[in-house]
Every structure is written in C-alpha cells, then in structure tokens.
Write an enzyme that holds these catalytic residues in place. Structure first.
Site, PDB file in Angstrom:
ATOM      1  CB  ILE A 176      -7.508  -4.386  -2.600  1.00  0.00           C
ATOM      2  CG1 ILE A 176      -7.943  -4.962  -3.955  1.00  0.00           C
ATOM      3  CG2 ILE A 176      -6.023  -4.070  -2.585  1.00  0.00           C
ATOM      4  CD1 ILE A 176      -9.438  -5.115  -4.102  1.00  0.00           C
ATOM      5  CB  ALA A 177      -3.812  -7.745  -0.204  1.00  0.00           C
TER       6      ALA A 177
ATOM      7  CB  SER B 276       4.303  -6.312   4.277  1.00  0.00           C
ATOM      8  OG  SER B 276       4.027  -5.051   4.863  1.00  0.00           O
ATOM      9  NE  ARG B 277       5.280   0.336   3.162  1.00  0.00           N
ATOM     10  CZ  ARG B 277       4.700   1.512   3.394  1.00  0.00           C
ATOM     11  NH1 ARG B 277       5.337   2.614   3.060  1.00  0.00           N
ATOM     12  NH2 ARG B 277       3.505   1.578   3.939  1.00  0.00           N
TER      13      ARG B 277
ATOM     14  CG  HIS C  64      -0.567   0.396  -8.853  1.00  0.00           C
ATOM     15  ND1 HIS C  64      -1.856   0.649  -9.271  1.00  0.00           N
ATOM     16  CD2 HIS C  64      -0.677  -0.055  -7.568  1.00  0.00           C
ATOM     17  CE1 HIS C  64      -2.698   0.373  -8.288  1.00  0.00           C
ATOM     18  NE2 HIS C  64      -2.004  -0.048  -7.247  1.00  0.00           N
TER      19      HIS C  64
ATOM     20  CE  LYS D  93     -10.850  -2.147 -10.321  1.00  0.00           C
ATOM     21  NZ  LYS D  93     -10.214  -3.047  -9.365  1.00  0.00           N
TER      22      LYS D  93
ATOM     23  NE  ARG E  58      -8.006   2.825  -0.467  1.00  0.00           N
ATOM     24  CZ  ARG E  58      -8.677   2.873  -1.606  1.00  0.00           C
ATOM     25  NH1 ARG E  58      -8.263   3.647  -2.592  1.00  0.00           N
ATOM     26  NH2 ARG E  58      -9.777   2.162  -1.770  1.00  0.00           N
TER      27      ARG E  58
ATOM     28  CG  ASP F  36      -9.924   4.377  -5.262  1.00  0.00           C
ATOM     29  OD1 ASP F  36     -10.930   3.856  -4.766  1.00  0.00           O
ATOM     30  OD2 ASP F  36      -8.769   3.970  -5.029  1.00  0.00           O
TER      31      ASP F  36
END
Length: 335
Positions: free
Chosen positions: A16-17, A37-38, A80, A98, A166, A179
C-alpha cells in the site's frame, strides 16, 4: 512547506505504501522527503526505488524529522494506533491507513491526541474523494432518486487461505471485516447517517481465528436499511446500489468507482463517467494538502466522528456474543 508543497514522510514499506507513493509522485502539491522501516536496509531500498532523499531505520527517527509535515502511516492494522500517536505527539499531521485502528477506544485516543496537539488526522478513506463517488453524493443530495430507502454494498476478493497471510492472521489484525468491510460500512455511514446494527452473520477461517465472509444488516436515518457484505475467500460482485423512492443509483467496483448509473422511474438509465486520476489516491493526497494548508484538523468528508462511528459498528459485529451468528469454513483442499 516553504515552497508550497506538503512534505510527506512514509512509515511502512509494504504494497500500500508503494501505491500511495505512486500517487504522491503524480500530486503537484506533494513532496516525499523521508521513509522509515524497522530495517534500515529496507528503508534504504525503498528510498532508492522512489528517489526519496532520506531513509530511517526506525519509525521514531522519522517522527522527529524536521523536514516532514505529514506522515502517512502504512503499517499493519495493529500498529496504526501507536504509530499515529507517536507522530501526533511529535507534532506531525497524520494520514493513517484504514481501518483507523483496531477498535473504537483506540480511535477515540487518536482523535483526542490530534485535538490536543492541534494536528490534522484522517483515516485514509480514499473512495470518498473520487470523482464518481462525489457525483453520486451530489445526485442523492439533489433528490435525483428521492429519499433513500435502502442500500446494498459489498467488497470481496478470493485469497487462498494461509494462516500467516495478513488477511487471516489475527495477530496482524486480519479478517475480512477490518480489511474489506470498512469500505461498504463507510459508504453506508456516509449515505445513511448514524448506523444501528440490526444483525450480522460471519463465516470464520478454518482455524476459526478471523472472519472470511461477513454480512451486516444496518438501519440508518429515517428507517433506511443497508445490507453490507465483505469476503476474503469469495469474489463478490463488488457493487453498490442506492435505492430511493423514485429510482436508484448503481456503482460498479464500489471501492473505486469510475461511473455512476442513474435509474429513474419511467426514464432510460443515465450513465455518468467520472474517472479518477492516476491510481485514485491522488485525490485523497490533495485533500490532505488542502486541509493542512487551511489549518484544518480534520476533513469535512471524513471527520474523526465518522471514523469513530465505523469503529463502533465493527466492534459490535465482532462481538459474537451480542450480534453475530458464526459458521466456519472447512479446511481448504490440499492443506
């Protein structure tokens, strides 16, 4: 925003990014200045791919980045809430994917933080800013079909069951309702107003951890009814129908419509083609930039109160002891 452009930072480097970055690249009022990012390596790869000046190996670093005005939170659902609070507390405006959070309590906390810090916050309900959707709004407001009597909307895709995916992983906020169901629920809330949940049915995943097909019956203002469906293991027609006393509207691909068909009693159908620009997210990005430039803390088309109402409805539907009747899928072939 010295040059008039909104400086964006992106938290998360998933699919989505990438989609939203494609839109920001096509938005004249947007400039992406940082990504986080992590993993510093993953953030660096993402930055190189999109030509972003700075990458951060932690989300906290991006929240402190002085060259970021607005943060787009694109992490999985369970994060989120904490990531939005972190950015708001650091003085950033936030557009969060969302569903806004996992439950209504978290949404209320996020809205309170935005209010306390005087920052803009919006749930990324991009459908509301698409030209076709806005046109449907205008038709209903102008009485083209008369007072609304009922509404049906659905969003369903067929994804092979994988407990680590996910959509099916409870630890990642999985489930069709959170979702996918947020789309028809948001549509119903927009056109019918405050929703009362009358009942719900849910089909659960083979491990019974998340819902894979949920149907919700709601009632809105003036007694108008809504039948809303979502599915992660069944492809649905993905259509919205808004029925009034004098006709009805249809929108195919209701989550991203490009056309509205108006049916009025005694007349030939009228099709209104209203395509969106790019991949559609451009309109949402422009709304964020407009609101921030005007000093608004929320968008009038997707205010905090609407996100809170949506979260409350989803909380109710997931409370199986109150509303929902459950069945479970059998184990899929080959597993």
């Amino acid at each position: 925003m010295a040059d008039g452009a909104t400086r964006w930072g992106v938290i998360g480097t998933g699919g989505i990014a990438h989609s939203f970055l494609e839109a920001l690249r096509a938005t004249p009022t947007a400039r992406v200045t940082a990504v986080a990012s992590r993993s510093a390596e993953r953030a660096g790869e993402f930055a190189a791919m999109w030509g972003i000046p700075r990458s951060h190996g932690s989300y906290e670093e991006l929240a402190r980045d002085a060259d970021v005005d607005v943060v787009y939170v694109a992490t999985p659902h369970p994060w989120h809430h904490p990531h939005t609070l972190m950015c708001l507390n650091a003085g950033k405006h936030v557009l969060v994917e969302k569903p806004m959070a996992l439950n209504a309590l978290q949404v209320a906390e996020m809205a309170a933080a935005a209010r306390d810090h005087g920052r803009f916050l919006m749930e990324a309900m991009w459908t509301r800013y698409l030209p076709a959707y806005r046109w449907a709004r205008e038709l209903v407001a102008d009485g083209a079909v008369g007072p609304l009597r009922s509404l049906s909307a659905e969003f369903g895709i067929n994804v092979p069951f994988d407990p680590d995916h996910r959509l099916f992983n409870a630890d990642l906020g999985g489930g069709a309702l959170l979702d996918l169901g947020v789309y028809p629920l948001a549509l119903a809330g927009d056109f019918l107003g405050e929703l009362t949940v009358v009942g719900a049915t849910r089909r659960l995943s083979p491990d019974r951890m998340v819902d894979t097909h949920t149907t919700v019956l709601v009632q809105g203002r003036d007694g108008a009814s809504g039948t809303l469906g979502c599915a992660s293991r069944s492809t649905l027609p993905n259509r919205a129908v808004l029925v009034g006393a004098e006709g009805w509207l249809e929108m195919e691909r209701a989550w991203a419509p490009t056309e509205v068909v108006l049916h009025r009693d005694g007349r030939e159908p009228e099709a209104f083609h209203r395509p969106y620009r790019g991949n559609g997210y451009v309109h949402e990005a422009e709304e964020v930039a407009r609101c921030v430039a005007e000093g608004l803390s929320e968008s009038p088309d997707m205010p905090w109160s609407e996100s809170l109402r949506l979260a409350r409805v989803m909380d109710l539907v997931r409370d199986v002891g109150v509303l929902a009747h459950d069945t479970a899928d059998g184990a899929p072939a080959g597993r």
